[in-house]
Scaffold this motif. Structure first.
Motif, PDB file in Angstrom:
ATOM      1  N   LEU A  40      27.229  15.194 -56.823  1.00 39.19           N
ATOM      2  CA  LEU A  40      26.508  15.543 -55.436  1.00 39.19           C
ATOM      3  C   LEU A  40      27.224  16.567 -54.967  1.00 39.19           C
ATOM      4  O   LEU A  40      26.566  17.342 -53.876  1.00 39.19           O
ATOM      5  CB  LEU A  40      26.917  14.199 -54.401  1.00 39.19           C
ATOM      6  N   LEU A  41      28.452  17.075 -55.225  1.00 43.99           N
ATOM      7  CA  LEU A  41      29.002  18.383 -54.884  1.00 43.99           C
ATOM      8  C   LEU A  41      28.183  19.475 -55.163  1.00 43.99           C
ATOM      9  O   LEU A  41      28.112  20.486 -54.508  1.00 43.99           O
ATOM     10  CB  LEU A  41      30.449  18.594 -54.970  1.00 43.99           C
ATOM     11  N   LYS A  42      27.600  19.441 -56.237  1.00 44.94           N
ATOM     12  CA  LYS A  42      26.965  20.547 -57.080  1.00 44.94           C
ATOM     13  C   LYS A  42      25.334  20.552 -56.564  1.00 44.94           C
ATOM     14  O   LYS A  42      24.733  21.461 -57.242  1.00 44.94           O
ATOM     15  CB  LYS A  42      27.169  20.449 -58.613  1.00 44.94           C
ATOM     16  N   GLY A  43      25.216  19.400 -55.893  1.00 45.89           N
ATOM     17  CA  GLY A  43      23.775  19.347 -55.307  1.00 45.89           C
ATOM     18  C   GLY A  43      22.714  18.847 -56.645  1.00 45.89           C
ATOM     19  O   GLY A  43      21.595  18.948 -56.528  1.00 45.89           O
ATOM     20  N   GLU A  44      23.356  18.163 -57.635  1.00 46.99           N
ATOM     21  CA  GLU A  44      22.218  17.864 -58.757  1.00 46.99           C
ATOM     22  C   GLU A  44      21.372  16.841 -58.386  1.00 46.99           C
ATOM     23  O   GLU A  44      20.344  16.502 -58.836  1.00 46.99           O
ATOM     24  CB  GLU A  44      23.133  17.422 -59.703  1.00 46.99           C
ATOM     25  N   GLN A  45      21.825  16.157 -57.116  1.00 47.03           N
ATOM     26  CA  GLN A  45      20.757  15.047 -56.703  1.00 47.03           C
ATOM     27  C   GLN A  45      19.530  15.591 -55.857  1.00 47.03           C
ATOM     28  O   GLN A  45      18.268  15.007 -55.615  1.00 47.03           O
ATOM     29  CB  GLN A  45      21.279  14.154 -55.659  1.00 47.03           C
ATOM     30  N   LYS A  46      19.703  17.196 -55.806  1.00 43.90           N
ATOM     31  CA  LYS A  46      18.514  17.761 -55.247  1.00 43.90           C
ATOM     32  C   LYS A  46      17.482  18.326 -56.214  1.00 43.90           C
ATOM     33  O   LYS A  46      16.317  18.930 -55.605  1.00 43.90           O
ATOM     34  CB  LYS A  46      19.000  18.685 -54.172  1.00 43.90           C
ATOM     35  N   SER A  47      17.993  18.060 -57.496  1.00 39.30           N
ATOM     36  CA  SER A  47      17.064  18.654 -58.517  1.00 39.30           C
ATOM     37  C   SER A  47      15.528  18.391 -58.473  1.00 39.30           C
ATOM     38  O   SER A  47      15.606  16.934 -58.023  1.00 39.30           O
ATOM     39  CB  SER A  47      17.867  18.638 -59.821  1.00 39.30           C
ATOM     40  N   GLU A  48      14.647  18.753 -59.169  1.00 41.51           N
ATOM     41  CA  GLU A  48      13.236  18.381 -59.174  1.00 41.51           C
ATOM     42  C   GLU A  48      13.247  17.006 -60.179  1.00 41.51           C
ATOM     43  O   GLU A  48      12.600  15.953 -59.829  1.00 41.51           O
ATOM     44  CB  GLU A  48      12.463  19.322 -59.737  1.00 41.51           C
ATOM     45  N   GLU A  49      14.053  16.972 -61.116  1.00 40.20           N
ATOM     46  CA  GLU A  49      14.180  16.140 -62.101  1.00 40.20           C
ATOM     47  C   GLU A  49      14.674  14.921 -61.547  1.00 40.20           C
ATOM     48  O   GLU A  49      14.053  13.440 -61.679  1.00 40.20           O
ATOM     49  CB  GLU A  49      15.121  16.253 -63.365  1.00 40.20           C
ATOM     50  N   TYR A  50      15.616  14.851 -60.567  1.00 37.45           N
ATOM     51  CA  TYR A  50      16.419  13.828 -60.038  1.00 37.45           C
ATOM     52  C   TYR A  50      15.173  13.126 -58.893  1.00 37.45           C
ATOM     53  O   TYR A  50      15.171  11.821 -58.693  1.00 37.45           O
ATOM     54  CB  TYR A  50      17.812  13.936 -59.587  1.00 37.45           C
ATOM     55  N   ALA A  51      14.873  14.146 -58.106  1.00 32.26           N
ATOM     56  CA  ALA A  51      13.743  13.549 -56.991  1.00 32.26           C
ATOM     57  C   ALA A  51      12.619  12.808 -57.625  1.00 32.26           C
ATOM     58  O   ALA A  51      12.122  12.206 -56.950  1.00 32.26           O
ATOM     59  CB  ALA A  51      13.232  14.770 -56.361  1.00 32.26           C
ATOM     60  N   LYS A  52      12.170  13.054 -58.954  1.00 31.71           N
ATOM     61  CA  LYS A  52      11.264  12.179 -59.491  1.00 31.71           C
ATOM     62  C   LYS A  52      11.365  10.792 -59.436  1.00 31.71           C
ATOM     63  O   LYS A  52      10.731   9.583 -59.224  1.00 31.71           O
ATOM     64  CB  LYS A  52      10.926  12.701 -60.867  1.00 31.71           C
ATOM     65  N   ILE A  53      12.943  10.386 -59.636  1.00 35.65           N
ATOM     66  CA  ILE A  53      13.235   9.050 -59.652  1.00 35.65           C
ATOM     67  C   ILE A  53      13.789   8.571 -58.331  1.00 35.65           C
ATOM     68  O   ILE A  53      14.055   7.320 -58.167  1.00 35.65           O
ATOM     69  CB  ILE A  53      14.320   8.706 -60.869  1.00 35.65           C
ATOM     70  N   SER A  54      14.242   9.513 -57.489  1.00 36.25           N
ATOM     71  CA  SER A  54      14.666   9.145 -56.177  1.00 36.25           C
ATOM     72  C   SER A  54      14.352   9.834 -55.280  1.00 36.25           C
ATOM     73  O   SER A  54      14.730  11.196 -54.840  1.00 36.25           O
ATOM     74  CB  SER A  54      16.603   9.153 -56.281  1.00 36.25           C
ATOM     75  N   PRO A  55      13.015   9.696 -54.585  1.00 33.96           N
ATOM     76  CA  PRO A  55      12.584  10.668 -53.414  1.00 33.96           C
ATOM     77  C   PRO A  55      13.408  10.969 -52.524  1.00 33.96           C
ATOM     78  O   PRO A  55      13.408  12.047 -51.996  1.00 33.96           O
ATOM     79  CB  PRO A  55      11.400   9.727 -53.051  1.00 33.96           C
ATOM     80  N   SER A  56      14.570  10.056 -52.080  1.00 35.26           N
ATOM     81  CA  SER A  56      15.400  10.303 -51.179  1.00 35.26           C
ATOM     82  C   SER A  56      16.378  11.455 -51.534  1.00 35.26           C
ATOM     83  O   SER A  56      17.228  11.743 -50.717  1.00 35.26           O
ATOM     84  CB  SER A  56      16.089   8.857 -50.563  1.00 35.26           C
ATOM     85  N   LYS A  57      16.529  11.747 -52.799  1.00 36.11           N
ATOM     86  CA  LYS A  57      17.432  12.401 -53.446  1.00 36.11           C
ATOM     87  C   LYS A  57      19.017  11.978 -53.101  1.00 36.11           C
ATOM     88  O   LYS A  57      19.855  12.752 -52.770  1.00 36.11           O
ATOM     89  CB  LYS A  57      17.480  13.877 -52.973  1.00 36.11           C
ATOM     90  N   LEU A  58      19.006  10.516 -53.145  1.00 39.40           N
ATOM     91  CA  LEU A  58      20.265   9.883 -52.962  1.00 39.40           C
ATOM     92  C   LEU A  58      20.908   9.161 -54.148  1.00 39.40           C
ATOM     93  O   LEU A  58      19.777   8.920 -54.826  1.00 39.40           O
ATOM     94  CB  LEU A  58      20.274   9.068 -51.828  1.00 39.40           C
ATOM     95  N   VAL A  59      21.975   8.766 -54.526  1.00 40.22           N
ATOM     96  CA  VAL A  59      22.573   7.933 -55.585  1.00 40.22           C
ATOM     97  C   VAL A  59      22.689   6.442 -54.616  1.00 40.22           C
ATOM     98  O   VAL A  59      23.157   6.736 -53.480  1.00 40.22           O
ATOM     99  CB  VAL A  59      23.446   8.309 -56.223  1.00 40.22           C
ATOM    100  N   PRO A  60      22.593   5.421 -55.372  1.00 38.02           N
ATOM    101  CA  PRO A  60      22.379   5.222 -56.905  1.00 38.02           C
ATOM    102  C   PRO A  60      20.794   5.270 -57.187  1.00 38.02           C
ATOM    103  O   PRO A  60      20.085   4.954 -56.181  1.00 38.02           O
ATOM    104  CB  PRO A  60      22.939   4.123 -57.287  1.00 38.02           C
ATOM    105  N   THR A  61      20.491   5.310 -58.311  1.00 36.21           N
ATOM    106  CA  THR A  61      18.959   4.730 -58.690  1.00 36.21           C
ATOM    107  C   THR A  61      19.428   4.090 -60.077  1.00 36.21           C
ATOM    108  O   THR A  61      20.197   4.342 -60.723  1.00 36.21           O
ATOM    109  CB  THR A  61      18.244   6.203 -59.087  1.00 36.21           C
ATOM    110  N   PHE A  62      18.675   2.839 -60.134  1.00 37.45           N
ATOM    111  CA  PHE A  62      18.868   1.836 -61.331  1.00 37.45           C
ATOM    112  C   PHE A  62      17.484   1.715 -62.055  1.00 37.45           C
ATOM    113  O   PHE A  62      16.266   1.717 -61.349  1.00 37.45           O
ATOM    114  CB  PHE A  62      19.368   0.651 -60.438  1.00 37.45           C
ATOM    115  N   VAL A  63      17.715   2.147 -63.184  1.00 33.91           N
ATOM    116  CA  VAL A  63      16.369   1.871 -63.985  1.00 33.91           C
ATOM    117  C   VAL A  63      16.563   0.635 -65.060  1.00 33.91           C
ATOM    118  O   VAL A  63      17.624   0.817 -65.805  1.00 33.91           O
ATOM    119  CB  VAL A  63      16.171   3.238 -64.868  1.00 33.91           C
TER     120      VAL A  63
END
Length: 214
Positions: A40-63
Motif C-alpha cells: 500500500l505504501l508503494k501504491g501497488e493497490q492503484k495498479s491497473e492489474e489490481y483494480a481489475k479485481i478490486s474496483p475500490s483499490k483497497l485490500v483485501p481481495t479474496f479469490v
C-alpha cells in the motif's frame, strides 16, 4: 484448470487490519491459501492489474477456488462462515449473531475507516497522528462499554467469534497511534488472551512475508 487455483488467494498487506481479520479466519478454519502481498505504501493497490479485481483499490481481495472474487473484509468473513462452516465464528442463536455483527461493525465501520491510510494521507502529516488517536480512542470507549456486558475470556463469552477477529487488528492500530490502552482494561485483557491462540499468531503482521525486515 490453472494449477494456482488449487487454493484460494488472499491479496493483502501485512499491516492492513481488514486483510488481517480475514487472515485470522482462514487460519482459524485451517483453510490453505496463497497470500499475495499488495504494498500500500508503494501504491501497488492503484495498479491497473489490481483494480481489475478490486474496483475500490483497497485490500483485501479474496479469490476462491471457484473463481469467486470478493472484496470488503466483513463480507469475506461472512462468506467464509457460510462456505467453511467447520470451526464457526458465529453462534447459532440469531440474537447473539446480531450482537456480534454489531460489534464487528462498531470497529469495521465506525473506527477503522476514519484512520485508514487514504484518510490519514488526506488529513496530512501534521495532524494525522492526533486525528487517528482521537478517533480510535472514541471508538474504543464504545467497544469497552460493550465488552462490560458480553466479555468472558474473549469478546463474547469463552468462544472465539468474528468480534475477536475485528478487535485484535484494531488494538495494533491503537498501539501504533499511542492510544492510552490503560483506559480499556477489558479490551486489553481480551486482546492478550487472543494473542496466545495459534490462528492469531499466524495472522499477525510480523508473521507475514511482506513484513519489513529491519
Amino acid at each position: 484448470a490453472d494449477h494456482w487455483m488449487a487454493h484460494p488467494i488472499l491479496y493483502g498487506y501485512f499491516r492492513s487490519s481488514c486483510a488481517w481479520r480475514v487472515r485470522i479466519s482462514l487460519y482459524w478454519k485451517n483453510i490453505e491459501f496463497e497470500y499475495r502481498p499488495v504494498n500500500l505504501l508503494k501504491g501497488e493497490q492503484k495498479s491497473e492489474e489490481y483494480a481489475k479485481i478490486s474496483p475500490s483499490k483497497l485490500v483485501p481481495t479474496f479469490v476462491d477456488t471457484n473463481g469467486a472474487t470478493l472484496n470488503q473484509s466483513v463480507a469475506i468473513l461472512e462468506y467464509l462462515e457460510e462456505t467453511y462452516p467447520e470451526k464457526p465464528l458465529l453462534p447459532k442463536d440469531p440474537v447473539s449473531r446480531a450482537k456480534i455483527r454489531a460489534f464487528v461493525q462498531s470497529i469495521a465501520s465506525d473506527i477503522q475507516p476514519i484512520q485508514n491510510l487514504r484518510v490519514l494521507n488526506y488529513v496530512g502529516d501534521e495532524k494525522k497522528g492526533e486525528w487517528a488517536k482521537h478517533w480510535i480512542t472514541v471508538g474504543l470507549e464504545v467497544v469497552e462499554k460493550q465488552l462490560e456486558e458480553t466479555a468472558g475470556k474473549y469478546c463474547f463469552g469463552d468462544e472465539v467469534t468474528l468480534a475477536d477477529l475485528s478487535l485484535v487488528p484494531q488494538i495494533f492500530g491503537a498501539v501504533r497511534f499511542n492510544v492510552d490502552l490503560t483506559r480499556f482494561p477489558i479490551v486489553t485483557r481480551v486482546a492478550s488472551a487472543l494473542a496466545e491462540l495459534e490462528a492469531f499468531k499466524k495472522a499477525d503482521p510480523k508473521a507475514q512475508i511482506d513484513f519489513p525486515k529491519e
